[in-house]
Design an enzyme around this catalytic site. Structure first.
Site, PDB file in Angstrom:
ATOM      1  N   GLY A  62      10.776  -0.389 -85.592  1.00 51.22           N
ATOM      2  CA  GLY A  62       9.830  -0.127 -86.685  1.00 51.22           C
ATOM      3  C   GLY A  62       8.673   0.739 -86.229  1.00 51.22           C
ATOM      4  O   GLY A  62       7.533   0.597 -86.685  1.00 51.22           O
ATOM      5  N   LEU A  64       7.759   3.842 -86.642  1.00 50.37           N
ATOM      6  CA  LEU A  64       7.137   4.941 -87.394  1.00 50.37           C
ATOM      7  C   LEU A  64       6.108   4.446 -88.406  1.00 50.37           C
ATOM      8  O   LEU A  64       5.681   5.193 -89.282  1.00 50.37           O
ATOM      9  CB  LEU A  64       8.208   5.775 -88.112  1.00 50.37           C
ATOM     10  CG  LEU A  64       9.182   6.521 -87.199  1.00 50.37           C
ATOM     11  CD1 LEU A  64      10.106   7.407 -88.027  1.00 50.37           C
ATOM     12  CD2 LEU A  64       8.439   7.356 -86.155  1.00 50.37           C
ATOM     13  N   LEU A  67       1.362   1.452 -86.642  1.00 49.29           N
ATOM     14  CA  LEU A  67       0.996   1.129 -85.263  1.00 49.29           C
ATOM     15  C   LEU A  67       1.931   1.669 -84.185  1.00 49.29           C
ATOM     16  O   LEU A  67       1.535   1.824 -83.030  1.00 49.29           O
ATOM     17  CB  LEU A  67       0.919  -0.408 -85.100  1.00 49.29           C
ATOM     18  CG  LEU A  67       0.032  -1.151 -86.098  1.00 49.29           C
ATOM     19  CD1 LEU A  67      -0.030  -2.631 -85.753  1.00 49.29           C
ATOM     20  CD2 LEU A  67      -1.370  -0.561 -86.123  1.00 49.29           C
ATOM     21  N   ASP A  88      13.296   3.625 -85.506  1.00 48.28           N
ATOM     22  CA  ASP A  88      13.005   3.249 -86.904  1.00 48.28           C
ATOM     23  C   ASP A  88      14.233   3.611 -87.727  1.00 48.28           C
ATOM     24  O   ASP A  88      15.205   4.171 -87.189  1.00 48.28           O
ATOM     25  CB  ASP A  88      11.749   3.986 -87.422  1.00 48.28           C
ATOM     26  CG  ASP A  88      11.030   3.198 -88.521  1.00 48.28           C
ATOM     27  OD1 ASP A  88      11.649   2.956 -89.574  1.00 48.28           O
ATOM     28  OD2 ASP A  88       9.860   2.825 -88.330  1.00 48.28           O
ATOM     29  N   ILE A  89      14.165   3.316 -89.043  1.00 44.39           N
ATOM     30  CA  ILE A  89      15.252   3.746 -89.931  1.00 44.39           C
ATOM     31  C   ILE A  89      14.835   4.973 -90.722  1.00 44.39           C
ATOM     32  O   ILE A  89      15.580   5.452 -91.564  1.00 44.39           O
ATOM     33  CB  ILE A  89      15.677   2.620 -90.902  1.00 44.39           C
ATOM     34  CG1 ILE A  89      14.456   2.065 -91.652  1.00 44.39           C
ATOM     35  CG2 ILE A  89      16.389   1.501 -90.145  1.00 44.39           C
ATOM     36  CD1 ILE A  89      14.819   1.066 -92.751  1.00 44.39           C
ATOM     37  N   ASP A 106      18.392   0.160 -86.949  1.00 45.23           N
ATOM     38  CA  ASP A 106      18.191  -0.741 -88.080  1.00 45.23           C
ATOM     39  C   ASP A 106      18.282  -2.159 -87.530  1.00 45.23           C
ATOM     40  O   ASP A 106      19.343  -2.571 -87.032  1.00 45.23           O
ATOM     41  CB  ASP A 106      19.289  -0.483 -89.123  1.00 45.23           C
ATOM     42  CG  ASP A 106      19.138  -1.380 -90.343  1.00 45.23           C
ATOM     43  OD1 ASP A 106      18.306  -2.303 -90.319  1.00 45.23           O
ATOM     44  OD2 ASP A 106      19.868  -1.150 -91.333  1.00 45.23           O
ATOM     45  N   ILE A 107      17.194  -2.906 -87.625  1.00 43.82           N
ATOM     46  CA  ILE A 107      17.205  -4.247 -87.014  1.00 43.82           C
ATOM     47  C   ILE A 107      18.147  -5.210 -87.732  1.00 43.82           C
ATOM     48  O   ILE A 107      18.427  -6.292 -87.226  1.00 43.82           O
ATOM     49  CB  ILE A 107      15.782  -4.859 -86.924  1.00 43.82           C
ATOM     50  CG1 ILE A 107      15.136  -4.916 -88.311  1.00 43.82           C
ATOM     51  CG2 ILE A 107      14.931  -4.085 -85.941  1.00 43.82           C
ATOM     52  CD1 ILE A 107      14.066  -5.972 -88.409  1.00 43.82           C
ATOM     53  N   TYR A 195       5.478 -12.719 -96.431  1.00 41.04           N
ATOM     54  CA  TYR A 195       5.055 -12.114 -95.164  1.00 41.04           C
ATOM     55  C   TYR A 195       4.515 -13.196 -94.214  1.00 41.04           C
ATOM     56  O   TYR A 195       4.945 -13.296 -93.061  1.00 41.04           O
ATOM     57  CB  TYR A 195       3.982 -11.068 -95.465  1.00 41.04           C
ATOM     58  CG  TYR A 195       3.390 -10.371 -94.260  1.00 41.04           C
ATOM     59  CD1 TYR A 195       4.171  -9.625 -93.395  1.00 41.04           C
ATOM     60  CD2 TYR A 195       2.011 -10.431 -94.024  1.00 41.04           C
ATOM     61  CE1 TYR A 195       3.606  -8.959 -92.312  1.00 41.04           C
ATOM     62  CE2 TYR A 195       1.440  -9.763 -92.956  1.00 41.04           C
ATOM     63  CZ  TYR A 195       2.243  -9.034 -92.096  1.00 41.04           C
ATOM     64  OH  TYR A 195       1.678  -8.368 -91.032  1.00 41.04           O
ATOM     65  N   ILE A 225      -5.610  -3.855 -89.222  1.00 44.76           N
ATOM     66  CA  ILE A 225      -5.818  -2.792 -88.221  1.00 44.76           C
ATOM     67  C   ILE A 225      -6.241  -1.491 -88.912  1.00 44.76           C
ATOM     68  O   ILE A 225      -5.639  -1.091 -89.914  1.00 44.76           O
ATOM     69  CB  ILE A 225      -4.542  -2.565 -87.379  1.00 44.76           C
ATOM     70  CG1 ILE A 225      -4.074  -3.887 -86.748  1.00 44.76           C
ATOM     71  CG2 ILE A 225      -4.797  -1.511 -86.313  1.00 44.76           C
ATOM     72  CD1 ILE A 225      -5.076  -4.586 -85.840  1.00 44.76           C
TER      73      ILE A 225
HETATM   74  N1  LIG Z   1      -1.115  -2.862 -89.548  1.00 48.64           N
HETATM   75  C1  LIG Z   1      -1.723  -4.037 -89.596  1.00 48.64           C
HETATM   76  O1  LIG Z   1      -2.859  -4.151 -90.093  1.00 48.64           O
HETATM   77  C2  LIG Z   1      -1.045  -5.244 -89.025  1.00 48.64           C
HETATM   78  C3  LIG Z   1      -1.768  -6.435 -88.933  1.00 48.64           C
HETATM   79  C4  LIG Z   1      -1.131  -7.572 -88.463  1.00 48.64           C
HETATM   80  C5  LIG Z   1       0.169  -7.504 -88.002  1.00 48.64           C
HETATM   81  N2  LIG Z   1       0.839  -6.324 -88.082  1.00 48.64           N
HETATM   82  C6  LIG Z   1       2.229  -6.301 -87.645  1.00 48.64           C
HETATM   83  O2  LIG Z   1       2.438  -5.229 -86.748  1.00 48.64           O
HETATM   84  C7  LIG Z   1       3.744  -4.676 -86.947  1.00 48.64           C
HETATM   85  C8  LIG Z   1       3.620  -3.188 -87.201  1.00 48.64           C
HETATM   86  O3  LIG Z   1       2.800  -3.013 -88.326  1.00 48.64           O
HETATM   87  P1  LIG Z   1       2.652  -1.615 -89.058  1.00 48.64           P
HETATM   88  O4  LIG Z   1       1.343  -1.665 -89.742  1.00 48.64           O
HETATM   89  O5  LIG Z   1       2.954  -0.497 -88.143  1.00 48.64           O
HETATM   90  O6  LIG Z   1       3.785  -1.757 -90.173  1.00 48.64           O
HETATM   91  P2  LIG Z   1       4.332  -0.614 -91.159  1.00 48.64           P
HETATM   92  O7  LIG Z   1       4.663  -1.257 -92.463  1.00 48.64           O
HETATM   93  O8  LIG Z   1       3.401   0.540 -91.178  1.00 48.64           O
HETATM   94  O9  LIG Z   1       5.673  -0.161 -90.422  1.00 48.64           O
HETATM   95  C9  LIG Z   1       6.798  -0.995 -90.360  1.00 48.64           C
HETATM   96  C10 LIG Z   1       8.012  -0.151 -90.021  1.00 48.64           C
HETATM   97  O10 LIG Z   1       9.159  -0.987 -90.081  1.00 48.64           O
HETATM   98  C11 LIG Z   1      10.219  -0.162 -90.478  1.00 48.64           C
HETATM   99  N3  LIG Z   1      11.370  -0.922 -90.988  1.00 48.64           N
HETATM  100  C12 LIG Z   1      11.551  -1.464 -92.205  1.00 48.64           C
HETATM  101  N4  LIG Z   1      12.789  -2.001 -92.309  1.00 48.64           N
HETATM  102  C13 LIG Z   1      13.410  -1.777 -91.120  1.00 48.64           C
HETATM  103  C14 LIG Z   1      14.702  -2.072 -90.610  1.00 48.64           C
HETATM  104  N5  LIG Z   1      15.622  -2.691 -91.357  1.00 48.64           N
HETATM  105  N6  LIG Z   1      14.987  -1.707 -89.340  1.00 48.64           N
HETATM  106  C15 LIG Z   1      14.061  -1.078 -88.577  1.00 48.64           C
HETATM  107  N7  LIG Z   1      12.826  -0.764 -89.012  1.00 48.64           N
HETATM  108  C16 LIG Z   1      12.514  -1.102 -90.275  1.00 48.64           C
HETATM  109  C17 LIG Z   1       9.636   0.743 -91.548  1.00 48.64           C
HETATM  110  O11 LIG Z   1      10.425   1.921 -91.734  1.00 48.64           O
HETATM  111  C18 LIG Z   1       8.239   1.014 -90.999  1.00 48.64           C
HETATM  112  O12 LIG Z   1       8.177   2.245 -90.316  1.00 48.64           O
HETATM  113  C19 LIG Z   1       4.354  -5.459 -88.113  1.00 48.64           C
HETATM  114  O13 LIG Z   1       5.192  -6.463 -87.617  1.00 48.64           O
HETATM  115  C20 LIG Z   1       3.170  -6.080 -88.803  1.00 48.64           C
HETATM  116  O14 LIG Z   1       3.477  -7.283 -89.434  1.00 48.64           O
HETATM  117  C21 LIG Z   1       0.264  -5.192 -88.582  1.00 48.64           C
HETATM  118  C1  LIG Z   2      -3.253  -8.147 -91.998  1.00 40.99           C
HETATM  119  C2  LIG Z   2      -1.924  -7.468 -91.852  1.00 40.99           C
HETATM  120  O1  LIG Z   2      -0.908  -8.316 -91.511  1.00 40.99           O
HETATM  121  C3  LIG Z   2      -1.550  -6.362 -92.781  1.00 40.99           C
HETATM  122  N1  LIG Z   2      -2.479  -5.268 -92.610  1.00 40.99           N
HETATM  123  C4  LIG Z   2      -1.552  -6.781 -94.221  1.00 40.99           C
HETATM  124  O2  LIG Z   2      -2.576  -6.654 -94.856  1.00 40.99           O
HETATM  125  O3  LIG Z   2      -0.542  -7.211 -94.709  1.00 40.99           O
END
Ligand SMILES: NC(=O)c1ccc[n+]([C@@H]2O[C@H](COP(=O)([O-])OP(=O)(O)OC[C@H]3O[C@@H](n4cnc5c(N)ncnc54)[C@H](O)[C@@H]3O)[C@@H](O)[C@H]2O)c1
Ligand SMILES: C[C@@H](O)[C@H](N)C(=O)O
Length: 373
Positions: A62, A64, A67, A88-89, A106-107, A195, A225
């Site tokens: 994941g 792209l 983070l 990523d996918i 693809d996970i 979630y 974040i």
């Molecule tokens: N960004 C935040 O504020 C935040 C906060 C807390 C936790 N997190 C966690 O950090 C991680 C990364 O967050 P993010 O903000 O980059 O998320 P994001 O939603 O921006 O990216 C998630 C990625 O997962 C990919 N994805 C979806 N289905 C998939 C599949 N079947 N196989 C492979 N990849 C797939 C999507 O294409 C996407 O690029 C997540 O697990 C999220 O829960 C993020």
């Molecule tokens: C907090 C975090 O997990 C994510 N940015 C959300 O709001 O869903």
């Protein structure tokens, strides 16, 4: 099936000799078959020099999203470009594709994922694929599949191949019955989003695999974040990124949360630094496997006031999204991260003023509305 038995025995011996101490490490190996897919081999990232082999071989799932690209950049600086594979996918942008190894993963496709881990001799896996809080509520079956079934695939592959596994959790893993100000590491967790439910499940499954099979599972609960060069993927805290872009582009921002909604937040550099630090921490330093990490906590009106120090003409209005507001009202207001600070020396660098200054210097506050007019 002799192959299964042999692999199971070999991995079991490996885990026992690695000193997990639990003594019952029969790894949950799924039926091993011939994968129909072959990962395209890239000579440059399959040929590893002697020095490079000292480093972990990393896969980010994941990657792209908001983070993953930043994480890959940080890890490549530390472990070498060819040792960190982003996956990523989705189709990567040119700059991402040419910045280091990228692969389709693809996970939900267990065999494809296993093949990537085996062919690339992966030793560390950062599992970032997920559907975030707001998009998860809009598509519960998909969120359940990606966040829960996908996690099961990752856990089994990590246990089977003796990987060190990082899975991020979130402030969203808590709910309205958790203490909210502050929220400690260990307390009641009854989230009301798919979630949050999937993230509590990930925390518990990862810890179970650690104690049951010796899996080196490590997990941080991230706050919302904030990043300048990547867009959030559909969460409740997205407003705190959007305000910067709108301040610069139009001088107007419509917030989808109420002005006094207080949530824990963090600048991306702190988040990625913590992620690398907890992965590099010696196992004996970790008294837990899932830690809260914290940096700051603010409401939309407090963020707007800080942003207005840089863009005084910014006009902020409020048009509350009921789904996001209900989610935010059930989440922590402040995070207690004393255990992370004590066990592995976690320390954040960015408070609210530094965050806002850094965001504007990144986005170029000079190009704000004044120039557009
Ligand atoms: N960004 C935040 O504020 C935040 C906060 C807390 C936790 N997190 C966690 O950090 C991680 C990364 O967050 P993010 O903000 O980059 O998320 P994001 O939603 O921006 O990216 C998630 C990625 O997962 C990919 N994805 C979806 N289905 C998939 C599949 N079947 N196989 C492979 N990849 C797939 C999507 O294409 C996407 O690029 C997540 O697990 C999220 O829960 C993020
Ligand atoms: C907090 C975090 O997990 C994510 N940015 C959300 O709001 O869903």
């Amino acid at each position: 099936m002799p192959v299964v038995k042999n692999v199971s025995r070999a991995v079991s011996q490996l885990l026992q000799s690695s000193g997990c101490g639990c003594g019952i490490s029969i790894v949950p190996v799924r039926c091993i078959g011939v994968s129909p897919r072959q990962v395209a081999s890239d000579a440059s990232f399959h040929s590893v020099s002697f020095a490079e082999s000292d480093h972990p071989r990393v896969l980010i799932t994941g990657g792209l999203g908001q983070l993953g690209v930043g994480l890959a950049k940080l890890l490549r600086k530390r472990f070498g470009k060819s040792n960190v594979i982003l996956s990523d996918i989705r189709k990567p942008a040119d700059n991402v594709f040419y910045s280091g190894p990228f692969i389709y993963a693809d996970i939900l496709d267990y065999k494809n994922l296993r093949e990537i881990v085996v062919n690339n001799r992966i030793t560390w896996l950062f599992h970032y694929s997920a559907l975030l809080s707001a998009v998860g509520e809009a598509n519960v079956p998909l969120a359940r599949a990606v966040n829960i079934t996908g996690l099961h695939n990752v856990l089994d592959i990590a246990a089977e191949h003796n990987l060190r596994l990082f899975v991020p959790s979130t402030i969203g893993a808590f709910g309205p019955t958790s203490p909210r100000d502050p929220t400690p590491d260990l307390c009641i967790q009854r989230p009301r989003t798919i979630y949050g439910v999937s993230k509590v499940h990930a925390e518990l499954m990862g810890e179970y695999y650690h104690y049951r099979y010796g899996l080196d599972f490590r997990c941080l609960r991230y706050p919302g974040i904030i990043s300048a060069d990547s867009q959030p993927g559909g969460g409740t805290t997205d407003y705190a990124v959007q305000i910067f872009h709108d301040a610069i582009k139009t001088g107007k921002f419509q917030c989808n949360l109420k002005p006094d909604t207080r949530l824990p937040m963090m600048y991306i550099d702190d988040c990625l630094k913590a992620t690398l630090e907890v992965m590099e921490a010696p196992a004996e330093a970790l008294s837990m496997r899932t830690y809260n990490i914290s940096a700051m906590s603010f409401s939309p009106e407090e963020l707007a006031q800080e942003v207005q120090k840089h863009v005084p003409e910014l006009q902020v209005t409020y048009n509350v999204d009921e789904v996001r507001q209900a989610i935010a009202d059930s989440w922590p207001m402040n995070f207690d991260d004393r255990n992370a600070r004590r066990d592995w020396g976690w320390k954040h660098d960015y408070d609210l003023p530094e965050l806002v200054t850094t965001m504007f210097s990144f986005l170029g506050s000079d190009s704000r509305i004044a120039q557009a007019n």
